[in-house]
Design an enzyme around this catalytic site. Structure first.
Site, short mmCIF file in Angstrom:
data_model
loop_
_atom_site.label_atom_id
_atom_site.label_comp_id
_atom_site.label_asym_id
_atom_site.label_seq_id
_atom_site.Cartn_x
_atom_site.Cartn_y
_atom_site.Cartn_z
N CYS A 1 -5.66 5.59 2.11
CA CYS A 1 -4.61 5.52 1.10
C CYS A 1 -5.06 6.12 -0.21
O CYS A 1 -6.16 5.85 -0.68
CB CYS A 1 -4.29 4.07 0.77
SG CYS A 1 -3.79 3.11 2.13
N CYS B 1 1.34 5.74 -10.70
CA CYS B 1 0.57 4.50 -10.56
C CYS B 1 -0.88 4.84 -10.89
O CYS B 1 -1.41 5.85 -10.44
CB CYS B 1 0.70 3.95 -9.15
SG CYS B 1 2.42 3.62 -8.72
N CYS C 1 3.89 13.05 -6.30
CA CYS C 1 4.77 11.91 -6.57
C CYS C 1 5.11 11.92 -8.06
O CYS C 1 4.23 12.19 -8.88
CB CYS C 1 4.07 10.60 -6.20
SG CYS C 1 5.12 9.14 -6.37
N GLU D 1 -0.11 15.78 3.82
CA GLU D 1 -0.92 15.30 4.93
C GLU D 1 -0.20 14.24 5.73
O GLU D 1 0.60 13.47 5.19
CB GLU D 1 -2.23 14.72 4.40
CG GLU D 1 -3.13 15.85 3.94
CD GLU D 1 -4.48 15.38 3.49
OE1 GLU D 1 -4.79 14.19 3.66
OE2 GLU D 1 -5.22 16.21 2.98
N CYS E 1 -3.63 5.57 -8.16
CA CYS E 1 -3.25 6.41 -7.02
C CYS E 1 -3.52 7.87 -7.33
O CYS E 1 -3.05 8.40 -8.34
CB CYS E 1 -1.79 6.20 -6.67
SG CYS E 1 -1.22 7.32 -5.37
N CYS F 1 1.09 7.80 9.64
CA CYS F 1 1.38 7.64 8.21
C CYS F 1 2.00 8.95 7.72
O CYS F 1 1.35 9.99 7.72
CB CYS F 1 0.07 7.32 7.49
SG CYS F 1 0.27 7.05 5.74
N GLY G 1 3.90 10.37 -1.82
CA GLY G 1 5.26 10.35 -2.35
C GLY G 1 5.93 8.99 -2.30
O GLY G 1 5.47 8.06 -1.64
N GLU G 2 7.02 8.88 -3.05
CA GLU G 2 7.81 7.65 -3.07
C GLU G 2 9.07 7.88 -2.22
O GLU G 2 9.99 8.59 -2.64
CB GLU G 2 8.18 7.31 -4.53
CG GLU G 2 9.21 6.20 -4.69
CD GLU G 2 8.92 4.95 -3.87
OE1 GLU G 2 7.85 4.34 -4.03
OE2 GLU G 2 9.78 4.57 -3.05
N SER H 1 4.80 -2.36 -2.69
CA SER H 1 3.52 -2.24 -3.37
C SER H 1 3.54 -3.09 -4.63
O SER H 1 4.02 -2.65 -5.67
CB SER H 1 3.26 -0.77 -3.72
OG SER H 1 3.10 -0.03 -2.54
N LEU H 2 3.05 -4.32 -4.51
CA LEU H 2 3.17 -5.26 -5.64
C LEU H 2 1.99 -5.10 -6.61
O LEU H 2 2.19 -4.79 -7.78
CB LEU H 2 3.26 -6.68 -5.10
CG LEU H 2 3.67 -7.74 -6.12
CD1 LEU H 2 5.07 -7.47 -6.66
CD2 LEU H 2 3.61 -9.14 -5.51
N HIS H 3 0.80 -5.35 -6.14
CA HIS H 3 -0.45 -5.05 -6.86
C HIS H 3 -0.73 -5.87 -8.12
O HIS H 3 -1.83 -5.79 -8.67
CB HIS H 3 -0.55 -3.56 -7.25
CG HIS H 3 -0.36 -2.61 -6.13
ND1 HIS H 3 -0.90 -2.81 -4.89
CD2 HIS H 3 0.33 -1.44 -6.04
CE1 HIS H 3 -0.56 -1.79 -4.09
NE2 HIS H 3 0.18 -0.96 -4.76
N1 SAH Z 1 4.91 5.49 -2.89
C1 SAH Z 1 4.91 4.46 -1.93
C2 SAH Z 1 4.26 4.85 -0.61
C3 SAH Z 1 3.02 5.70 -0.69
S1 SAH Z 1 1.58 4.92 -1.33
C4 SAH Z 1 4.25 3.21 -2.51
O1 SAH Z 1 3.70 3.28 -3.59
O2 SAH Z 1 4.34 2.17 -1.87
C5 SAH Z 1 1.08 3.88 0.01
C6 SAH Z 1 0.19 2.71 -0.39
O3 SAH Z 1 -1.11 3.16 -0.78
C7 SAH Z 1 0.74 1.94 -1.59
O4 SAH Z 1 0.68 0.56 -1.36
C8 SAH Z 1 -0.19 2.37 -2.67
O5 SAH Z 1 -0.19 1.43 -3.70
C9 SAH Z 1 -1.51 2.48 -1.94
N2 SAH Z 1 -2.53 3.24 -2.67
C10 SAH Z 1 -2.36 4.33 -3.43
N3 SAH Z 1 -3.53 4.75 -3.94
C11 SAH Z 1 -4.48 3.91 -3.46
C12 SAH Z 1 -5.90 3.84 -3.60
N4 SAH Z 1 -6.57 4.72 -4.32
N5 SAH Z 1 -6.54 2.85 -2.96
C13 SAH Z 1 -5.87 1.97 -2.19
N6 SAH Z 1 -4.54 1.99 -2.01
C14 SAH Z 1 -3.85 2.95 -2.65
FE1 SF4 Z 2 3.59 7.43 -6.04
FE2 SF4 Z 2 3.10 5.37 -4.34
FE3 SF4 Z 2 1.09 6.75 -5.53
FE4 SF4 Z 2 2.62 5.14 -6.98
S1 SF4 Z 2 1.25 4.52 -5.29
S2 SF4 Z 2 1.98 7.22 -7.55
S3 SF4 Z 2 4.62 5.44 -6.01
S4 SF4 Z 2 2.54 7.56 -4.04
#
Ligand code: SAH
Ligand code: SF4
Length: 376
Positions: free
Chosen positions: A353, A128, A124, A104, A131, A117, A179-180, A233-235
């Site tokens: 996201c 995480c 991926c 998408e 995600c 985006c 994806g990453e 993406s620190l979190h």
């Molecule tokens: N793989 C890369 C880029 C894609 S994810 C990364 O992890 O940075 C893009 C952003 O969406 C990241 O910051 C990810 O942590 C966030 N994200 C993924 N799943 C999410 C969710 N369910 N709710 C909010 N943010 C989310």
């Molecule tokens: Fe992959 Fe980014 Fe999702 Fe982590 S947050 S699983 S790196 S797409």
């Protein structure tokens, strides 16, 4: 014939796709055809500035040459298998490639800009915990044509050919889709070089942000070679928690990640690194964690993007309470960092996201609920 039919026919005839190949490669193709080198530049202009989808439209080339090009090459975009438009103007395209895999792409219009985006992989390989993309089993890298094709599809839909200089609806790109991107670096780099080329799509590196979960060695390469903006993406603020939320942390822990951020070329107060922080109720959202975040970021030109968690079926987390998000944001802001809370956009079309390409039944349902929106 529809776009997919065209793709299949071209692939069967073995024609090479010119979309997604770099300038040098295009020049080499023209040399191989025995054409003068300025032909490559003309073609580049037609493909990436004018958005041509057919050699026949390239009226600055002779009819004979256009016919030769059409015999040897194609100009293939991904096929749009579904296009949705949200009540808030957000648009989402589900794109299908020759092997029937789908990703998408989302366009988010704002007052002063429009951000696309873009996805870098089908699924991926990282997992995480919060995600949804990380739960998808099928994974493959997108090639450069499939990445740059997402930008071209958006330009098609927005009616932005030839590439406008001003008043664009597509001004910014974030590599934040599925994806990453740093696990598919070569294809992402090739695609972004095409996107940045000022005689083509012409979106400058200052308007492009690459988001990574923290692939430290590739952050260094990305900074040195592409110079785009970085989002990390620190979190979490401790390795113990980040190991759980972002398992890649076990390989590249927080201290190493932050060092790579400190070293990221070109970062300054005018050009900050974005730290993404997904707000998970009772998991990472306490005031103490906000204070620790501020301590960790000291010395890094940074802004913090707080992302309310988008739940998906079976997700092990909930989104933080609005009051907790506000308290967290206030602490970060008081320490001198901009700390916007990302407003969810396109919720009615599941464009947020971590929701991209969520199960297709839900997608169908949302399309059915908004039949007027389900058009290209
Ligand atoms: N793989 C890369 C880029 C894609 S994810 C990364 O992890 O940075 C893009 C952003 O969406 C990241 O910051 C990810 O942590 C966030 N994200 C993924 N799943 C999410 C969710 N369910 N709710 C909010 N943010 C989310
Ligand atoms: Fe992959 Fe980014 Fe999702 Fe982590 S947050 S699983 S790196 S797409």
């Amino acid at each position: 014939m529809d776009a997919n039919g065209t793709q299949v026919a071209a692939a069967a005839e073995g024609r090479k796709n010119l979309v997604g190949i770099g300038r040098d490669e295009l020049a080499a193709e023209m040399r191989a055809l025995g054409a003068p080198s300025f032909r490559a530049r003309q073609l580049w202009h037609w493909i990436y500035h004018r958005g041509a989808t057919d050699f026949a439209a390239m009226t600055s080339l002779s009819k004979e040459f256009r016919a030769r090009l059409a015999e040897a090459y194609e100009l293939r975009r991904p096929a749009v298998s579904r296009a949705l438009r949200s009540g808030d103007g957000t648009r989402k395209w589900l794109l299908r490639f020759a092997d029937a895999q789908e990703v998408e792409t989302v366009h988010i219009p704002e007052e002063d800009r429009g951000t696309l985006c873009v996805s870098s992989q089908v699924g991926c390989t990282l997992t995480c915990k919060f995600c949804h993309t990380g739960t998808q089993r099928l994974v493959r890298n997108l090639d450069a044509a499939e990445i740059v094709g997402q930008v071209m599809i958006a330009r098609d839909a927005l009616g932005e050919w030839p590439s406008p200089q001003d008043d664009r609806q597509l001004t910014n790109i974030v590599m934040m889709g599925m994806g990453e991107p740093l696990y598919n670096y070569d294809n992402v780099a090739k695609a972004l070089r095409i996107v940045m080329d000022h005689e083509g799509l012409s979106i400058s590196k200052r308007k492009i942000t690459l988001s990574t979960s923290g692939v430290v060695p590739m952050i260094r390469r990305c900074g040195a070679e592409l110079g785009v903006n970085l989002a990390v993406s620190l979190h979490a603020v401790t390795d113990a928690l980040r190991d759980v939320l972002v398992p890649l942390n076990k390989k590249y822990p927080i201290a190493e990640l932050l060092q790579a951020c400190r070293d990221y070329p070109g970062s300054s107060n005018a050009r900050r690194i974005t730290f993404e922080y997904v707000m998970l109720k009772g998991v990472n959202d306490s005031p103490a964690e906000a204070r620790e975040l501020v301590r960790l970021l000291r010395g890094i030109p940074a802004k913090v993007n707080l992302i309310p968690f988008n739940p998906w079926p079976g997700a092990p987390y909930e989104c933080s309470e609005p009051a907790a998000i506000k308290a967290f944001a206030d602490i970060v802001f008081a320490a001198g960092y901009s700390s916007p809370v990302r407003t969810p956009r396109g919720q009615d079309i599941m464009a947020a996201c971590g929701q991209l390409k969520s199960d297709s039944v839900k997608l169908r349902r949302s399309a059915m609920l908004r039949p007027a929106a389900a058009t290209a």
